[in-house]
Write a protein that holds these residues in place. Structure first.
Motif, PDB file in Angstrom:
ATOM      1  N   ALA A 187       0.833  -1.203   0.000  1.00 57.91           N
ATOM      2  CA  ALA A 187       0.000   0.000   0.000  1.00 57.91           C
ATOM      3  C   ALA A 187       0.868   1.254   0.000  1.00 57.91           C
ATOM      4  O   ALA A 187       0.579   2.239  -0.698  1.00 57.91           O
ATOM      5  CB  ALA A 187      -0.929  -0.003   1.210  1.00 57.91           C
TER       6      ALA A 187
ATOM      7  N   GLU B 172       2.247   1.871  -3.463  1.00 60.02           N
ATOM      8  CA  GLU B 172       1.194   2.370  -4.349  1.00 60.02           C
ATOM      9  C   GLU B 172       0.915   3.851  -4.086  1.00 60.02           C
ATOM     10  O   GLU B 172       0.681   4.627  -5.027  1.00 60.02           O
ATOM     11  CB  GLU B 172      -0.071   1.554  -4.130  1.00 60.02           C
ATOM     12  CG  GLU B 172      -1.316   2.084  -4.841  1.00 60.02           C
ATOM     13  CD  GLU B 172      -1.311   1.820  -6.335  1.00 60.02           C
ATOM     14  OE1 GLU B 172      -2.061   2.505  -7.052  1.00 60.02           O
ATOM     15  OE2 GLU B 172      -0.550   0.930  -6.786  1.00 60.02           O
TER      16      GLU B 172
ATOM     17  N   GLU C 283      -4.016  -9.728  -2.883  1.00 56.86           N
ATOM     18  CA  GLU C 283      -4.339  -8.570  -3.719  1.00 56.86           C
ATOM     19  C   GLU C 283      -5.588  -7.851  -3.220  1.00 56.86           C
ATOM     20  O   GLU C 283      -5.636  -6.614  -3.178  1.00 56.86           O
ATOM     21  CB  GLU C 283      -4.521  -8.993  -5.182  1.00 56.86           C
ATOM     22  CG  GLU C 283      -3.255  -9.445  -5.880  1.00 56.86           C
ATOM     23  CD  GLU C 283      -2.777 -10.820  -5.442  1.00 56.86           C
ATOM     24  OE1 GLU C 283      -3.596 -11.588  -4.873  1.00 56.86           O
ATOM     25  OE2 GLU C 283      -1.584 -11.113  -5.622  1.00 56.86           O
ATOM     26  N   GLU C 284      -6.591  -8.621  -2.818  1.00 58.52           N
ATOM     27  CA  GLU C 284      -7.826  -8.030  -2.305  1.00 58.52           C
ATOM     28  C   GLU C 284      -7.583  -7.309  -0.980  1.00 58.52           C
ATOM     29  O   GLU C 284      -8.160  -6.249  -0.729  1.00 58.52           O
ATOM     30  CB  GLU C 284      -8.882  -9.126  -2.118  1.00 58.52           C
ATOM     31  CG  GLU C 284      -9.390  -9.713  -3.433  1.00 58.52           C
ATOM     32  CD  GLU C 284     -10.229 -10.969  -3.228  1.00 58.52           C
ATOM     33  OE1 GLU C 284     -11.014 -11.298  -4.133  1.00 58.52           O
ATOM     34  OE2 GLU C 284     -10.081 -11.628  -2.172  1.00 58.52           O
TER      35      GLU C 284
ATOM     36  N   GLN D 187      -5.818  -3.980  -1.683  1.00 56.70           N
ATOM     37  CA  GLN D 187      -6.748  -3.002  -2.241  1.00 56.70           C
ATOM     38  C   GLN D 187      -7.696  -2.467  -1.177  1.00 56.70           C
ATOM     39  O   GLN D 187      -8.041  -1.274  -1.182  1.00 56.70           O
ATOM     40  CB  GLN D 187      -7.549  -3.623  -3.389  1.00 56.70           C
ATOM     41  CG  GLN D 187      -8.255  -2.594  -4.273  1.00 56.70           C
ATOM     42  CD  GLN D 187      -7.302  -1.566  -4.861  1.00 56.70           C
ATOM     43  OE1 GLN D 187      -6.296  -1.931  -5.479  1.00 56.70           O
ATOM     44  NE2 GLN D 187      -7.598  -0.290  -4.656  1.00 56.70           N
TER      45      GLN D 187
ATOM     46  N   ILE E 105      -5.745   0.159   0.731  1.00 57.16           N
ATOM     47  CA  ILE E 105      -5.554   1.346  -0.105  1.00 57.16           C
ATOM     48  C   ILE E 105      -6.844   2.156  -0.192  1.00 57.16           C
ATOM     49  O   ILE E 105      -6.835   3.395  -0.084  1.00 57.16           O
ATOM     50  CB  ILE E 105      -5.064   0.940  -1.517  1.00 57.16           C
ATOM     51  CG1 ILE E 105      -3.621   0.420  -1.447  1.00 57.16           C
ATOM     52  CG2 ILE E 105      -5.152   2.132  -2.483  1.00 57.16           C
ATOM     53  CD1 ILE E 105      -3.117  -0.137  -2.752  1.00 57.16           C
ATOM     54  N   ASN E 106      -7.953   1.460  -0.358  1.00 59.07           N
ATOM     55  CA  ASN E 106      -9.255   2.157  -0.472  1.00 59.07           C
ATOM     56  C   ASN E 106      -9.584   2.901   0.819  1.00 59.07           C
ATOM     57  O   ASN E 106     -10.101   4.029   0.789  1.00 59.07           O
ATOM     58  CB  ASN E 106     -10.356   1.163  -0.796  1.00 59.07           C
ATOM     59  CG  ASN E 106     -10.252   0.610  -2.219  1.00 59.07           C
ATOM     60  OD1 ASN E 106      -9.553   1.197  -3.056  1.00 59.07           O
ATOM     61  ND2 ASN E 106     -10.921  -0.495  -2.491  1.00 59.07           N
TER      62      ASN E 106
ATOM     63  N   LYS F 146      -7.336   6.012   0.925  1.00 57.50           N
ATOM     64  CA  LYS F 146      -7.703   7.019  -0.079  1.00 57.50           C
ATOM     65  C   LYS F 146      -8.985   7.762   0.323  1.00 57.50           C
ATOM     66  O   LYS F 146      -9.121   8.945   0.037  1.00 57.50           O
ATOM     67  CB  LYS F 146      -7.876   6.353  -1.451  1.00 57.50           C
ATOM     68  CG  LYS F 146      -6.566   6.044  -2.149  1.00 57.50           C
ATOM     69  CD  LYS F 146      -6.803   5.483  -3.535  1.00 57.50           C
ATOM     70  CE  LYS F 146      -5.499   5.319  -4.309  1.00 57.50           C
ATOM     71  NZ  LYS F 146      -5.727   4.754  -5.655  1.00 57.50           N
TER      72      LYS F 146
END
Length: 220
Positions: free
Chosen positions: A21, A24, A205-206, A209, A212-213, A216
């Protein structure tokens, strides 16, 4: 500076997920567990891991640093890169032991805070949101069931050629959970304002994400 605090039990994938994360998002990743592992490694190599007072005395001659080379974190103990030696089950248990010592936690606290004050960071550990960075912009409690975490850890150790059984790994996971959540100083627990993130049914991967979500959403 924008600070993200990720806490959770051993084997929840905090380091791997937080590292991805951070890459990214362009943040620096701080693996606080590696700092405690370095202290444990020092204590084990000196033969004092079962002597709290000797561990405390050892701190006067201990220097731990996190260095970043091309964005990759390396852990230095007294000038030597010990990154490759601090991920064994023995050092994992040792890290749980030394992290229960108040003087060790105080020793590492300022180092962790100093990094966060100077950089946009994602920092993971057991007490980041509750003690180290109580004013972090985002707080996440990342967890998975003990069985799920043991299975992941077992697979990782087998791929490294370690001679372990799933039962032993699960026993270690449960023991670390108990030690981390029942210690007197900074026990493992979610902060009141942490976002709970369960990765038991998610692949890597999930899980990345998901984190990260969450971050964000707070950056906006």
């Amino acid at each position: 500076m924008f600070n993200v605090a990720i806490d959770g039990p051993a084997g929840a994938g905090k380091s791997t997920i937080a590292k991805a994360a951070a890459k990214e998002l362009g943040f620096i990743y701080v693996d606080t567990g590696a700092l405690y592992r370095a202290i444990a490694y020092n204590a084990v190599t000196k033969g004092v891991i079962d002597d709290t007072q000797k561990i405390i005395d050892m701190l006067t001659d201990t220097n731990v640093e996190l260095k970043y080379v091309d964005g990759v974190q390396a852990v230095y103990l007294n000038g030597d890169d010990v990154s490759a030696y601090i991920r064994t089950p023995e050092i994992s248990m040792g890290a749980s032991k030394v992290s229960a010592i108040p003087q060790v936690r105080e020793f590492l606290l300022n180092l962790q805070r100093d990094i966060a004050q100077k950089n946009n960071v994602i920092m993971d550990g057991r007490d980041i949101a509750t003690v180290v960075l109580p004013n972090a912009d985002v707080k996440i409690f990342l967890f998975a069931s003990p069985e799920c975490r043991a299975q992941r850890r077992y697979k990782e150790l087998m791929e490294k050629g370690e001679d372990v059984t799933l039962e032993d790994v699960l026993a270690d996971v449960n023991q670390r959970d108990y030690q981390d959540s029942h210690r007197e100083i900074a026990p493992l627990k979610p902060s009141e304002d942490s976002v709970m993130a369960d990765t038991s049914k998610l692949n890597l991967e999930e899980s990345i994400q998901l984190i990260i979500n969450i971050i964000k959403e707070r950056i906006k």
